[in-house]
Design a protein around this motif. Structure first.
Motif, PDB file in Angstrom:
ATOM      1  N   ARG A 218       0.837  -1.216   0.000  1.00 47.15           N
ATOM      2  CA  ARG A 218       0.000   0.000   0.000  1.00 47.15           C
ATOM      3  C   ARG A 218       0.871   1.264   0.000  1.00 47.15           C
ATOM      4  O   ARG A 218       0.532   2.247  -0.649  1.00 47.15           O
TER       5      ARG A 218
ATOM      6  N   ALA B 151       0.836   4.021  -2.967  1.00 43.69           N
ATOM      7  CA  ALA B 151       0.604   5.433  -2.671  1.00 43.69           C
ATOM      8  C   ALA B 151       1.766   6.283  -3.183  1.00 43.69           C
ATOM      9  O   ALA B 151       1.550   7.369  -3.739  1.00 43.69           O
TER      10      ALA B 151
ATOM     11  N   GLU C 217       1.611   9.141  -5.968  1.00 47.76           N
ATOM     12  CA  GLU C 217       2.118  10.485  -5.676  1.00 47.76           C
ATOM     13  C   GLU C 217       3.056  10.958  -6.787  1.00 47.76           C
ATOM     14  O   GLU C 217       3.009  12.110  -7.210  1.00 47.76           O
TER      15      GLU C 217
ATOM     16  N   GLY D 103      -4.315  13.511  -3.539  1.00 47.47           N
ATOM     17  CA  GLY D 103      -4.434  12.858  -2.238  1.00 47.47           C
ATOM     18  C   GLY D 103      -3.428  11.742  -1.990  1.00 47.47           C
ATOM     19  O   GLY D 103      -3.376  11.191  -0.897  1.00 47.47           O
ATOM     20  N   ALA D 104      -2.648  11.409  -2.993  1.00 48.81           N
ATOM     21  CA  ALA D 104      -1.704  10.296  -2.848  1.00 48.81           C
ATOM     22  C   ALA D 104      -0.577  10.628  -1.871  1.00 48.81           C
ATOM     23  O   ALA D 104      -0.144   9.766  -1.103  1.00 48.81           O
TER      24      ALA D 104
ATOM     25  N   ARG E   4      -0.678  12.547   0.721  1.00 48.58           N
ATOM     26  CA  ARG E   4      -1.214  12.453   2.087  1.00 48.58           C
ATOM     27  C   ARG E   4      -1.370  10.983   2.503  1.00 48.58           C
ATOM     28  O   ARG E   4      -1.046  10.604   3.626  1.00 48.58           O
ATOM     29  N   ARG E   5      -1.867  10.179   1.575  1.00 51.43           N
ATOM     30  CA  ARG E   5      -2.023   8.752   1.846  1.00 51.43           C
ATOM     31  C   ARG E   5      -0.655   8.105   2.109  1.00 51.43           C
ATOM     32  O   ARG E   5      -0.487   7.331   3.042  1.00 51.43           O
TER      33      ARG E   5
ATOM     34  N   LEU F  25       0.480   6.253   5.615  1.00 43.76           N
ATOM     35  CA  LEU F  25       0.901   4.852   5.621  1.00 43.76           C
ATOM     36  C   LEU F  25       2.350   4.714   6.079  1.00 43.76           C
ATOM     37  O   LEU F  25       2.685   3.799   6.840  1.00 43.76           O
TER      38      LEU F  25
END
Length: 156
Positions: free
Chosen positions: A114, A118, A122, A128-129, A131-132, A136
């Motif tokens: 994950r 992400a 990014e 939003g990637a 931030r994700r 993580l």
């Protein structure tokens, strides 16, 4: 040989096996503790400070699966030794070691893919990637830190 002396011999052999199991567990846990410490305080910072980012990221991606496998293997050696060293009874240290092992498996099989997804998202600018990825990555750092403290507790 008399029954009393046979019991004494058995008790002595059992005590020696317990000592050997404690030694094996201690060595496996010491290895894990040292490797975790080295990886987080020396290896990773050096990779990101000395290599170009285009090389550092892919390199670390190749290293992390081996890190998790190696740490998991050391716990797989420690856990049976802890069980045998405690007379076959799973004590708190056995359960803590199993929890640490589970953390390595979760980080490698669930969290790491994950994080990589992400980060890839990014890099292509997906909304939003970033931030994700940060969330993580923070989760993986927290889990690893808790594992580090758990292994330290097992050694003390």
């Amino acid at each position: 040989m008399r029954a009393a002396s046979m019991r004494g011999l058995w008790k002595s052999e059992t005590m020696e096996m317990s000592t050997i199991n404690q030694l094996v567990a201690g060595l496996a846990l010491s290895f894990a503790f040292g490797a975790m410490t080295f990886f987080s305080t020396v290896m990773t910072p050096l990779v990101f400070s000395k290599l170009p980012m285009k090389v550092a990221g892919p390199f670390i991606r190749q290293v992390f699966p081996w890190y998790y496998l190696t740490m998991g293997a050391s716990l797989l050696i420690a856990i049976p030794a802890l069980i045998l060293g405690s007379g076959g009874r799973p004590t708190w240290d056995v359960w803590l070691a199993i929890l640490v092992l589970g953390g390595f498996a979760f980080a490698r099989q669930v969290l790491m893919p994950r994080i990589n997804q992400a980060r890839d998202a990014e890099m292509i600018g997906e909304l939003g990637a970033a931030r994700r990825f940060r969330g993580l990555h923070l989760a993986s750092v927290v889990i690893n830190g808790l594992q580090w403290f758990a292994v330290l507790a097992l050694l003390i």
